[in-house]
Design a protein around this motif. Structure first.
Motif, mmCIF file in Angstrom:
data_model
loop_
_atom_site.group_PDB
_atom_site.id
_atom_site.type_symbol
_atom_site.label_atom_id
_atom_site.label_comp_id
_atom_site.label_asym_id
_atom_site.label_seq_id
_atom_site.Cartn_x
_atom_site.Cartn_y
_atom_site.Cartn_z
ATOM 1 N N LEU A 68 43.503 38.174 30.748
ATOM 2 C CA LEU A 68 42.125 38.138 30.278
ATOM 3 C C LEU A 68 42.037 37.414 28.930
ATOM 4 C CD1 LEU A 68 39.199 39.164 30.671
ATOM 5 C CD2 LEU A 68 39.844 41.176 29.366
ATOM 6 N N LEU A 103 39.870 34.103 28.039
ATOM 7 C CA LEU A 103 38.920 34.063 26.922
ATOM 8 C C LEU A 103 39.241 32.919 25.965
ATOM 9 C CD1 LEU A 103 38.508 37.854 26.093
ATOM 10 C CD2 LEU A 103 36.806 36.330 27.065
ATOM 11 N N GLY A 141 38.385 29.710 27.570
ATOM 12 C CA GLY A 141 36.932 29.562 27.659
ATOM 13 C C GLY A 141 36.322 29.168 26.333
ATOM 14 N N ILE A 142 36.760 29.869 25.272
ATOM 15 C CA ILE A 142 36.198 29.564 23.949
ATOM 16 C C ILE A 142 36.587 28.147 23.530
ATOM 17 C CG2 ILE A 142 36.276 30.181 21.505
ATOM 18 C CD1 ILE A 142 36.738 33.084 22.428
ATOM 19 N N ARG A 186 37.212 25.645 25.316
ATOM 20 C CA ARG A 186 36.489 24.652 26.114
ATOM 21 C C ARG A 186 35.099 24.357 25.559
ATOM 22 N NH1 ARG A 186 37.034 23.506 32.262
ATOM 23 N NH2 ARG A 186 35.109 22.416 31.769
ATOM 24 N N MET A 187 34.505 25.384 24.925
ATOM 25 C CA MET A 187 33.152 25.201 24.414
ATOM 26 C C MET A 187 33.074 24.021 23.451
ATOM 27 S SD MET A 187 31.932 28.999 23.519
ATOM 28 C CE MET A 187 32.272 30.357 24.584
ATOM 29 N N GLY A 191 35.260 21.538 23.355
ATOM 30 C CA GLY A 191 36.112 20.460 23.826
ATOM 31 C C GLY A 191 37.532 20.854 23.502
ATOM 32 N N ILE A 199 40.663 35.947 19.291
ATOM 33 C CA ILE A 199 40.823 36.928 20.374
ATOM 34 C C ILE A 199 41.890 37.954 20.011
ATOM 35 C CG2 ILE A 199 41.592 37.176 22.775
ATOM 36 C CD1 ILE A 199 38.724 36.228 22.446
#
Lengths: 358, 365
Positions: free
Chosen positions: A152, A156, A159-160, A162-163, A165, A178
């Motif tokens: 997980l 996360l 995902g973060i 990627r926001m 780039g 995280i």
């Protein structure tokens, strides 16, 4: 002599040195295995241990069989633990080497990427409240929780990152964020733990230990680590190219984002499966790659296997010491790893002239 | 376009995931704090007020608590805030249950406690304001209470008694409670109940030689966690006529024993303590026992081969040591204690001191 031939000669000379270093590490690991199997809180020593192992390998030579309890101690208690120490050490160190290379940062470890804290949080949930993601009993609740929360954390972080780039900076910063999130949640659990005994149990888990190793855990962890580490080695050319900078990598046709993503998945799978069984064992994944880099340089084709061997050797020695120091009481291996590893690392750092991290 | 869409989805997903984790944790903590109180949110407020206004001749007694502090208490004590889990049971047994006006979240026995408002998670986390609003004339806590918090209570004139509710301190604690409640006779009677069975066991095992005492591996809380010689668990094992396999050299507070050492010692009996965390129903006892019976490291021990694996509720070892002792003694020496039925004595005890019929599992099998 032409320059090309000269270069080739130099290269193959360096290659020979690297192979030699890996071979030497391999021998050191073998010696450590023999020492480890001969020592412990139980009475079996070198002769008994060798007797048991040889009688298993060559059953027809078994002239003077050891008592059943000796065989049990060697085969079912010491050996699985030794194998798990090797597999865990190798997996952690290879992951560390890969991620340090991909992120071009010498401080990267499972702590920085938030995986350790997430695993700790998952384990603490299971230890303190018996809350699990899947309905399992006993130790498996802790293992499943630690594993799933590590994954997980990776999701996360990815995902973060990627926001904004995906890049090395975003991954590291997201990992740190995280990590802090899960550390805070972990502290919260420890603070509200209703049973006083729960807190030491969580602390012990966070210090890492291999005392619950069985062949089952070896059978679960080994294939995952073996496959992920092989895939990491397969990635080593890409990592080598990436270490020259993202622009160079792009111009050479390497998709840096893709390489980063693949290696993050590999690293998380390996690390999560290991620390789910062993608890958080720090330091190995941070330091082993540095020791390896000082020995053979930063060509990842050699660095990853060399780190793996270094990590395996380090963790096996540490765990053997952890078994012996207070015998028959167990000492958490995480403490020993740092206590033994730090002086050794500083010695290499000071005595080596070679600049290992560019 | 597609990249943008993907990016937005990831952003949304990540935010939702983080929110979920944080939300779940906060909710978990919230329920942990509030659930024991929920059955009766507004308990009858008229339970005690008539007692406080009556002016009586003031008498003070001094008791020395576990921390060695001499606590001066003005009698009669009518409003007690008890934030030491376990103390409620003793206070009720010796006639002080009516006087408890506030409690910790884990003082749930006897069932009458559910009507008392919760003012602390445990001694670690007292709600200072709620406690002082209850206007107590005595606070009972355990060592979890920080010195700073104790001083705050004392600064406003409320005496604080800090006690450990387990052996070897248990009897002193009961006697102290008896003194401040003015119920010393009842306290002594409660102590005598325990002591009578301690004497019974002691007399019966007195003639046993060391070789007749089974070797015991005691485990609590997590696999391989044990108790070293001289600990309170160890004393119970020895009192019940067993030999603890943990060596005396363990100077670690939560010693974890090496599996190969246990295998080699091959204990004849394994006792595992069950805590609230394991669950308290039949299945929890069975789960714990099955885990031990199937654990690789223990498979060669005599105890597992002969199924001499027993699970005991920690309340019996901590708060009701007489019952715990009887169970252990009967497990260690079945013929010597053939006439003793620990379960029946347990039922009698609960009936006698709390006037209720005992239900639930406390030992298995």
């Amino acid at each position: 002599m032409s320059t090309a031939a000269e270069l080739r000669r130099l290269y193959s000379k360096g290659k020979k040195r690297k192979v030699l270093a890996i071979f030497a590490l391999f021998i050191a690991l073998l010696v450590a295995i023999v020492a480890s199997v001969s020592l412990g809180a139980g009475s079996p020593r070198f002769i008994e241990a060798m007797n048991v192992i040889f009688s298993r390998v060559f059953p027809f030579f078994n002239i003077n069989p050891e008592p059943a309890i000796t065989q049990f101690i060697i085969m079912d208690l010491r050996l699985p633990r030794i194998v798990l120490a090797i597999v865990a050490g190798a997996g952690l160190a290879a992951s560390g080497a890969t991620m340090q290379g991909v992120l071009r940062n010498p401080l990267v470890s499972s702590y920085v990427l938030g995986i350790s804290a997430a695993a700790g949080f998952g384990a603490a949930l299971a230890i303190v409240f018996g809350i699990s993601v899947i309905g399992l009993f006993g130790g498996y609740v802790i293992i499943a929780n630690a594993f799933l929360f590590s994954l997980l954390a990776m999701v996360l972080v990815y995902g973060i990152a990627r926001m904004r780039g995906i890049s090395t900076e975003t991954v590291i910063l997201a990992g740190i964020a995280i990590g802090f999130l899960f550390s805070a949640l972990l502290s919260l659990i420890q603070y509200v733990a209703p049973e006083n005994e729960a807190v030491p149990a969580v602390v012990y888990w966070l210090m890492g230990s291999l005392h619950t190793s069985t062949w089952t855990s070896v059978l679960i962890v080994s294939p995952i680590v073996l496959i992920t580490v092989l895939l990491m080695v397969q990635q080593s050319w890409n990592i080598n190219v990436l270490s020259m900078g993202e622009d160079v990598a792009t111009s050479l046709g390497v998709n840096s984002k893709r390489v980063l993503g693949i290696n993050m998945v590999l690293e998380t799978l390996a690390t999560a499966s290991i620390i789910a069984f062993s608890g958080v064992i720090g330091f190995v994944d941070l330091i082993s790659p540095h020791i390896a880099r000082m020995l053979i340089g930063s060509d990842h084709r050699f660095l990853i296997p060399c780190s793996a061997l270094t990590g395996a050797f380090m963790l096996l020695c540490s765990d053997t010491v952890a078994r012996l120091v207070l015998a028959p009481t167990e000492l958490p291996v995480g403490i020993v790893t740092s206590l033994l590893g730090v002086p050794f690392f500083i010695y290499i750092l000071v005595s080596k002239r070679r600049q290992s991290w560019r | 376009m597609e990249v943008n869409y993907l990016k937005k989805t990831t952003v949304a997903l990540t935010v939702v995931l983080i929110a979920l984790i944080v939300g779940a944790s906060v909710y978990g903590v919230y329920t942990l704090y509030s659930s024991p109180a929920s059955p009766t949110p507004s308990p009858s407020p008229s339970s005690t007020p008539s007692l406080s206004p009556t002016p009586q001749q003031t008498e003070t007694v001094t008791v020395v608590d576990e921390t060695g502090v001499s606590v001066e208490v003005t009698l009669p004590v009518t409003r007690i805030v008890n934030i030491a889990p376990g103390a409620a049971e003793i206070l009720c047994a010796i006639g002080g249950g009516e006087k408890i006006v506030g409690r910790d979240a884990y003082s749930t026995f006897p069932p009458s406690m559910s009507a008392v408002p919760i003012v602390a998670e445990s001694s670690f986390g007292p709600n200072m304001e709620q406690i002082l609003e209850l206007n107590p004339d005595l606070i009972i806590a355990d060592q979890g209470l920080s010195d700073a918090n104790r001083q705050k209570f004392e600064a406003v004139g409320v005496p604080v008694i800090v006690e450990m509710l387990m052996e070897p301190r248990l009897e002193d604690a009961i006697r102290n409670f008896g003194t401040v409640l003015g119920e010393l006779d009842k306290a002594n009677d409660y102590i005598n109940f325990t002591q009578s069975y301690e004497t019974l066991v002691k007399d019966r095992i007195a003639t046993l030689s060391q070789s007749e005492k089974p070797t015991v591996y005691f485990e609590w809380y997590q696999p391989w966690y044990t108790s070293s010689l001289g600990d309170s668990w160890d004393e119970l094992i020895v009192s019940a006529g067993g030999q603890n396999i943990a060596p005396s050299t363990l100077n670690v507070s939560n010693p974890i024993l090496s599996p190969e050492y246990v295998a080699e010692q091959s204990p004849e009996i394994i006792v595992r303590m069950l805590t609230r965390m394991d669950g308290e129903d039949n299945a929890a006892f069975e789960t714990l026992r099955n885990e031990i019976l199937s654990r690789t490291g223990l498979s060669t021990t005599t105890a597992v081969k002969e199924s001499n694996v027993f699970i005991i509720h920690n309340n019996l070892l901590v708060l009701r040591p007489a019952i715990g002792l009887l169970y252990l003694a009967k497990w260690f020496h079945p013929t010597l204690f053939a006439d003793i039925d620990p379960a029946a004595i347990h039922v009698q005890m609960i009936q006698k001191y709390f006037g209720i019929t005992l239900s639930g599992v406390f030992a298995y099998p």
